[in-house]
Design a protein around this motif. Structure first.
Motif, PDB file in Angstrom:
ATOM      1  N   GLN A 104       1.411  -1.048  -0.174  1.00 23.84           N
ATOM      2  CA  GLN A 104       0.138   0.050  -0.220  1.00 23.84           C
ATOM      3  C   GLN A 104       0.711   1.221  -0.161  1.00 23.84           C
ATOM      4  OE1 GLN A 104      -2.661  -0.642   3.307  1.00 23.84           O
ATOM      5  NE2 GLN A 104      -3.933  -2.114   2.256  1.00 23.84           N
ATOM      6  N   ASP A 138       3.373   4.363  -1.174  1.00 27.88           N
ATOM      7  CA  ASP A 138       4.258   5.274  -2.751  1.00 27.88           C
ATOM      8  C   ASP A 138       4.841   4.124  -2.571  1.00 27.88           C
ATOM      9  OD1 ASP A 138       3.151   6.394  -4.815  1.00 27.88           O
ATOM     10  OD2 ASP A 138       3.530   8.054  -4.119  1.00 27.88           O
ATOM     11  N   GLY A 139       5.290   3.937  -4.228  1.00 30.03           N
ATOM     12  CA  GLY A 139       6.239   3.074  -4.838  1.00 30.03           C
ATOM     13  C   GLY A 139       6.994   1.849  -4.564  1.00 30.03           C
ATOM     14  N   LYS A 170       6.018  -1.554  -5.373  1.00 35.61           N
ATOM     15  CA  LYS A 170       5.671  -2.508  -6.727  1.00 35.61           C
ATOM     16  C   LYS A 170       4.897  -4.091  -6.518  1.00 35.61           C
ATOM     17  CE  LYS A 170       6.099  -4.050 -11.605  1.00 35.61           C
ATOM     18  NZ  LYS A 170       6.196  -2.821 -12.668  1.00 35.61           N
ATOM     19  N   GLU A 218       9.890   0.348  -6.950  1.00 36.17           N
ATOM     20  CA  GLU A 218      10.101   2.185  -7.918  1.00 36.17           C
ATOM     21  C   GLU A 218      11.213   3.100  -8.428  1.00 36.17           C
ATOM     22  OE1 GLU A 218       7.692   1.960 -10.752  1.00 36.17           O
ATOM     23  OE2 GLU A 218       6.358   0.300 -10.089  1.00 36.17           O
ATOM     24  N   ALA A 234      10.596   6.027  -5.503  1.00 35.20           N
ATOM     25  CA  ALA A 234      10.342   5.465  -3.760  1.00 35.20           C
ATOM     26  C   ALA A 234      11.460   5.907  -3.559  1.00 35.20           C
ATOM     27  CB  ALA A 234      10.495   4.128  -4.418  1.00 35.20           C
ATOM     28  N   THR A 251      10.365   3.906   3.074  1.00 34.18           N
ATOM     29  CA  THR A 251       9.494   2.323   3.036  1.00 34.18           C
ATOM     30  C   THR A 251      10.167   1.761   3.706  1.00 34.18           C
ATOM     31  OG1 THR A 251       9.819   3.045   0.150  1.00 34.18           O
ATOM     32  CG2 THR A 251       9.385   0.294   1.079  1.00 34.18           C
TER      33      THR A 251
END
Length: 192
Positions: free
Chosen positions: A119, A121-122, A124, A146, A149, A154
């Protein structure tokens, strides 16, 4: 460690088979072997009758051969069982507080970890695997990021949100994790 032993053993066996097979093929095709080589020429045999029966009369010969072969068999069986052993944790013991406890499927916890991490962003693709013991699980998480990101963000989200949520929901004291991040292959963007 087993992965390293596996690669080294397979590499050594493959290299020795390649060298021996290539040399036998070269001698069979007519290349003159060096004087110390086991073949004399194109029609030579690997072991002559004299070489095969040279040690038969010695009292130490057969016990040594049997001990060496037994050692090879034991090492091969150890390697085979280590390779075939399940590495994935199938269930986790959850402390319910009533003294009974419950069992949580390992795949379910892996799925929750993976879906929670995707969930962000960035991210994959996520792969999560549980290892260790049922009362002290560990996890290995692989993330494909990605190009846009931020790895720090993360990792922070994964440790403070996803792993903490999984640890708390399973009632675990700790959930050690090994996180590996890779970037998605992409074409270079044109700058104008």
């Amino acid at each position: 460690m087993l992965r390293t032993v596996n690669r080294v053993l397979i590499g050594l066996v493959g290299l020795s088979l390649l060298v021996l097979g290539g040399s036998v093929l070269a001698v069979g095709l007519g290349v003159n072997p060096p004087s110390w080589w086991i073949h004399d020429g194109k029609h030579g045999v690997l072991l002559s009758d004299a070489e095969r029966t040279r040690w038969n009369g010695e009292s130490w010969w057969w016990p040594t051969v049997i001990a060496a072969l037994a050692l090879v068999v034991l090492l091969t069986l150890w390697w085979l069982t280590a390779v075939l052993r399940r590495r994935r944790l199938t269930e986790v013991r959850v402390n319910t507080g009533d003294g009974e406890g419950a069992l949580l499927r390992g795949r379910a916890l892996e799925g929750v970890l993976a879906s929670d991490a995707t969930q962000l962003d960035g991210v994959k693709r996520v792969q999560a695997h549980l290892t260790g013991r049922p009362d002290a699980p560990e996890t290995r998480v692989r993330l494909q990021l990605e190009p846009h990101a931020d790895p720090g963000t993360t990792l922070n989200y994964l440790t403070e949100e996803s792993l903490a949520h999984a640890r708390n929901s399973a009632g675990l004291d700790s959930l050690p994790a090994e996180v590996r991040m890779t970037a998605v292959k992409h074409k270079a963007e044109r700058v104008s």
